[in-house]
Design a protein around this motif. Structure first.
Motif: not given
Length: 275
Positions: A248-259
């Motif tokens: 499980y690696k860090r993914c550089y994606v984003s979702v609104s409402g979560y930072d």
């Protein structure tokens, strides 16, 4: 009239079939119907195996809530089981590996309430349904939407730049963006006017119009989870192969409402895969 509600703090998981519209177009309705039925039954069993409770089924999308005790372990285990069954078992019956799923997990406080109405008369059924409100449900759902998605690209104008290294008599060509190429041009001034441009790299001898593909979004793994879920699972299972081997690696994606950070992986249970 009183409206009953309850606050619950636990993990929530969503799973959804990718490219379901394409599946409907490429296969007969009977085939798609069997797929959806098999998928839902299998995913419900995966959830129940780890004390998960299915609290919503809309087409090919399922929502699972877990008991508070060991919710991090059970949520991640369920995700791994679902990923295994959908990609390695159900998908075996499709020639072109068409069945893939996205899974999203978050943890936090959610408000559970009932909506709808009671319909009285001949049909005396209760039409009231549970609704789970709060950030964890929204974030998990959005993670599901972006999980297991292919990279996206755009095609943009570029320049194919030729270089000649005279000392070794070697030629090379390299694609550069328009911005890179224009930024390297310098004007030569004569009597206060720019009469011509010269490339700052003395080895450049030619430039031809070209195009290039630029990645907009990276490919995402099948399972995406928030930092609190990953940290909770890692704390419980520090010697787990998926943790030790950094599956499980860090993914550089984003979702609104979560930072905060998002972790993802395409982890399966190999012991469940038929030989």
């Amino acid at each position: 009239m009183r409206q009953s509600c309850k606050i619950v703090e636990t993990c929530v998981l969503f799973i959804d079939i990718r490219r379901s519209t394409e599946l409907n177009l490429q296969h007969r309705p009977q085939t798609v119907s069997r797929l959806y039925s098999s998928f839902v039954r299998a995913m419900v069993r995966c959830a129940e195996q780890y004390n998960g409770h299915v609290r919503g089924i809309i087409g090919d999308r399922l929502m699972v809530i877990f008991d508070v005790a060991d919710c991090f372990t059970n949520a991640v285990r369920t995700a791994q089981s679902m990923n295994t069954v959908s990609s390695r078992i159900i998908n075996r019956y499709f020639k072109h590996n068409e069945v893939s799923c996205g899974i999203g997990i978050d943890f936090g406080r959610m408000l559970v309430t009932k909506t709808g109405f009671r319909r009285h008369g001949v049909e005396r059924h209760n039409y009231r349904s549970l609704v789970w409100l709060g950030r964890p449900a929204n974030v998990a759902s959005k993670l599901t939407d972006i999980a297991n998605k292919d990279s996206t690209f755009i095609t943009e104008p570029a320049v194919n730049v030729g270089r000649h290294y005279s000392a070794i008599n070697e030629f090379s060509w390299h694609i550069e963006s328009l911005q890179e190429f224009i930024g390297a041009l310098k004007g030569e001034h004569f009597w206060g006017n720019v009469n011509r441009f010269r490339h700052s790299d003395e080895y450049v001898f030619a430039a031809l119009p070209a195009t290039r593909n630029v990645q907009l979004t990276p490919k995402t793994p099948a399972i995406l989870m928030t930092r609190v879920v990953y940290d909770g699972f890692r704390a419980k299972h520090p010697t787990e192969p998926s943790i030790v081997k950094n599956w499980y690696k860090r993914c550089y994606v984003s979702v609104s409402g979560y930072d905060d950070a998002i972790f993802g992986g395409d982890v399966i249970f190999t012991e469940l895969v038929p030989a």
